[in-house]
Design an enzyme around this catalytic site. Sequence first.
Site, PDB file in Angstrom:
ATOM      1  N   TYR A  14      -5.083  -6.944  -5.530  1.00 54.53           N
ATOM      2  CA  TYR A  14      -4.263  -6.544  -4.382  1.00 54.53           C
ATOM      3  C   TYR A  14      -2.827  -7.056  -4.440  1.00 54.53           C
ATOM      4  O   TYR A  14      -2.026  -6.731  -3.568  1.00 54.53           O
ATOM      5  CB  TYR A  14      -4.926  -7.007  -3.083  1.00 54.53           C
ATOM      6  N   HIS A  19      -0.365  -2.887   1.198  1.00 59.53           N
ATOM      7  CA  HIS A  19      -1.127  -3.576   2.242  1.00 59.53           C
ATOM      8  C   HIS A  19      -0.880  -5.089   2.225  1.00 59.53           C
ATOM      9  O   HIS A  19      -1.160  -5.752   3.211  1.00 59.53           O
ATOM     10  CB  HIS A  19      -2.617  -3.287   2.027  1.00 59.53           C
ATOM     11  N   ASN A  66      -9.429  -6.473   7.329  1.00 55.78           N
ATOM     12  CA  ASN A  66     -10.141  -6.027   8.525  1.00 55.78           C
ATOM     13  C   ASN A  66     -10.769  -7.149   9.337  1.00 55.78           C
ATOM     14  O   ASN A  66     -11.213  -6.918  10.455  1.00 55.78           O
ATOM     15  CB  ASN A  66     -11.213  -4.999   8.154  1.00 55.78           C
ATOM     16  N   ASP A  91       2.105  -4.654   7.157  1.00 56.61           N
ATOM     17  CA  ASP A  91       2.568  -3.340   6.708  1.00 56.61           C
ATOM     18  C   ASP A  91       2.422  -2.296   7.799  1.00 56.61           C
ATOM     19  O   ASP A  91       1.526  -2.379   8.631  1.00 56.61           O
ATOM     20  CB  ASP A  91       1.766  -2.902   5.472  1.00 56.61           C
ATOM     21  N   ASN A 112      -6.237  -1.919  11.114  1.00 50.68           N
ATOM     22  CA  ASN A 112      -7.482  -2.668  11.307  1.00 50.68           C
ATOM     23  C   ASN A 112      -7.285  -4.179  11.360  1.00 50.68           C
ATOM     24  O   ASN A 112      -8.038  -4.872  12.051  1.00 50.68           O
ATOM     25  CB  ASN A 112      -8.504  -2.298  10.236  1.00 50.68           C
TER      26      ASN A 112
END
Length: 192
Positions: A14, A19, A66, A91, A112
């Site tokens: 990631y 994100h 989340n 973001d 989320n």
Amino acid sequence: MFLIVGLGNPGIDYINTRHNIGFDAIDYIADKYNININREKFKGVYGEGRIDNEKVILFKPTTYMNLSGEAIRLICDFYKIDNSNIIIIYDDISLDVGRLRIREKGSAGGHNGIKSIISNLNSDIFPRIKIGVGSPKGDLVKHVLGKFNGEDRKILNEILDIVNESVKVIINEDTKEAMNKYNGVNLSKQDC
């Protein structure tokens, strides 16, 4: 004391994704103020330091996006941090790359991570800095988990400096003043 939280997902897959711009912002601020993000607790990694005369905690939840609210609730409970002193950086796909938006409160807007925070804090009142990552041309998940191109990354490096300045204004003055100063900033390539 202020808690400054960048949202993102842990793990090498990631790094540098759209994100994870919240994590990038925390790293940028940490570098500016020589704050080591080297402690692991509260379902995240964090470091303590000072921005001007105010004690701050820079925090990156490692719960995945989340479930970010779980980690934030743990650290807030431990340090007794009021919601008005929690600054969330994340973001926003509704903003072009090169734009940011600061708010004092509001709904999750489909994000989320923010939905989890609102649920865990039992409130939507906390300062937030949204960093534009552009809207998806196709699949939303592929977009937010995708990496920025070189041109966008250059713009974002400039935006991270403005995010840092926004955080300073929120700490030293208030969120409204940061909104007045920085909500009009637009470094997006479409308007250059």
